[in-house]
Design a protein around this motif. Structure first.
Motif, PDB file in Angstrom:
ATOM      1  N   ASN A 187       0.812  -1.216   0.000  1.00  0.00           N
ATOM      2  CA  ASN A 187       0.000   0.000   0.000  1.00  0.00           C
ATOM      3  C   ASN A 187       0.848   1.269   0.000  1.00  0.00           C
ATOM      4  O   ASN A 187       0.325   2.367   0.139  1.00  0.00           O
ATOM      5  CB  ASN A 187      -0.932   0.005   1.220  1.00  0.00           C
ATOM      6  CG  ASN A 187      -2.111   0.938   1.040  1.00  0.00           C
ATOM      7  OD1 ASN A 187      -2.907   0.761   0.122  1.00  0.00           O
ATOM      8  ND2 ASN A 187      -2.228   1.943   1.896  1.00  0.00           N
ATOM      9  N   GLY A 188       2.156   1.111  -0.131  1.00  0.00           N
ATOM     10  CA  GLY A 188       3.010   2.289  -0.227  1.00  0.00           C
ATOM     11  C   GLY A 188       3.832   2.603   0.998  1.00  0.00           C
ATOM     12  O   GLY A 188       4.502   3.635   1.044  1.00  0.00           O
ATOM     13  N   THR A 193       1.412   5.733   4.585  1.00  0.00           N
ATOM     14  CA  THR A 193       0.048   5.733   4.035  1.00  0.00           C
ATOM     15  C   THR A 193      -0.956   5.059   4.964  1.00  0.00           C
ATOM     16  O   THR A 193      -2.137   4.969   4.636  1.00  0.00           O
ATOM     17  CB  THR A 193       0.021   5.011   2.675  1.00  0.00           C
ATOM     18  OG1 THR A 193       0.344   3.618   2.871  1.00  0.00           O
ATOM     19  CG2 THR A 193       1.025   5.627   1.713  1.00  0.00           C
ATOM     20  N   ASP A 208      -7.992   5.127  -0.536  1.00  0.00           N
ATOM     21  CA  ASP A 208      -6.655   5.121   0.065  1.00  0.00           C
ATOM     22  C   ASP A 208      -6.005   3.748  -0.001  1.00  0.00           C
ATOM     23  O   ASP A 208      -4.805   3.613   0.243  1.00  0.00           O
ATOM     24  CB  ASP A 208      -6.729   5.576   1.526  1.00  0.00           C
ATOM     25  CG  ASP A 208      -7.106   7.049   1.642  1.00  0.00           C
ATOM     26  OD1 ASP A 208      -6.811   7.801   0.693  1.00  0.00           O
ATOM     27  OD2 ASP A 208      -7.699   7.433   2.667  1.00  0.00           O
ATOM     28  N   HIS A 221      -4.489   1.450  -2.136  1.00  0.00           N
ATOM     29  CA  HIS A 221      -3.916   1.520  -3.477  1.00  0.00           C
ATOM     30  C   HIS A 221      -4.074   0.220  -4.258  1.00  0.00           C
ATOM     31  O   HIS A 221      -4.078   0.235  -5.490  1.00  0.00           O
ATOM     32  CB  HIS A 221      -2.428   1.885  -3.385  1.00  0.00           C
ATOM     33  CG  HIS A 221      -2.191   3.210  -2.727  1.00  0.00           C
ATOM     34  ND1 HIS A 221      -0.957   3.614  -2.262  1.00  0.00           N
ATOM     35  CD2 HIS A 221      -3.049   4.235  -2.441  1.00  0.00           C
ATOM     36  CE1 HIS A 221      -1.058   4.819  -1.725  1.00  0.00           C
ATOM     37  NE2 HIS A 221      -2.312   5.212  -1.818  1.00  0.00           N
TER      38      HIS A 221
END
Length: 229
Positions: free
Chosen positions: A38-39, A43, A212, A214
């Motif tokens: 998810n980064g 995040t 949010d 991803h």
């Protein structure tokens, strides 16, 4: 219950090492895969954590508890389980059923190859968090691979002695591991009792639909790692 029907504590310990050893190591890489996918940590927020825990909880509940305990364990062939054993029960219904049986066998083989490699590699990579290990080897991935290969060779070498030996060896280890997981989990849970909200499946659904997130619905691929074993 008769004495023959009782399972001694030693037997439970052996079963823990053989049966639950695999799924018990899933926490090593599930959250890592989800967060990185998810980064990264920057995040992550509370809703993401609640949704992730909710997804893991309901995935384990639906697949492990309901599917296996209530369905798979009751679909046996004279006490025998496994994809090919069950295939013998339905093969008279059509020759084409050999195809899903072969796919199931291939998936089982792939899981047997993938899971040990991912589990051990991730565990050894976690040693980078130990200052002494990091100062000695740094980010050298070759060292990680060598250590992983040695551990896997030793583990697979032990399997030739049978599941009884493996269970006796790993049973106490898994008992300590589960005790550690439970203790750390209760300690952290006691600091934020609001996490019990994750039992609400709506958080899981909201996470999948959340912009949010991803990965979108593909996050289920990482969540599924929790069910390995």
């Amino acid at each position: 219950m008769s004495k023959k029907g009782k399972l001694p504590a030693a037997g439970l310990l052996v079963a823990m090492g053989v049966v639950y050893g695999d799924i018990g190591t899933s926490p090593l890489y599930v959250m890592k895969a989800i967060v990185e996918g998810n980064g990264g940590l920057q995040t992550i927020n509370q809703d993401f954590i609640l949704g992730t825990i909710s997804l893991i909880f309901w995935t384990l509940t639906l697949l492990t508890t309901i599917k296996y305990v209530l369905i798979a364990l009751n679909a046996d062939n004279h006490g025998e389980g496994g994809i090919f054993s069950l295939y013998t029960l339905v093969r008279k219904q059509g020759k084409y059923l050999i195809i899903p049986a072969m796919i199931g066998g291939a998936a089982l083989l792939a899981d047997g190859v993938l899971t040990p490699a991912v589990t051990v590699t991730t565990a050894i990579e976690g040693l980078r968090g130990v200052p002494l290990f990091y100062e000695t080897f740094g980010n050298n991935q070759n060292v990680i691979m060598i250590i992983t290969l040695v551990i896997l060779l030793v583990l697979f070498g032990l399997q030739r002695f049978g599941t009884d030996v493996v269970g006796k060896a790993f049973g106490p280890v898994m008992f300590l591991w589960f005790t550690f997981l439970g203790g750390v989990g209760l300690l952290n849970f006691s600091q934020d009792l609001s996490m019990i909200r994750a039992l609400n499946p709506m958080y899981a659904i909201q996470l999948i639909l959340n912009p949010d997130n991803h990965l979108g619905i593909l996050i289920l691929g990482n969540i599924f790692l929790a069910t390995t074993g």
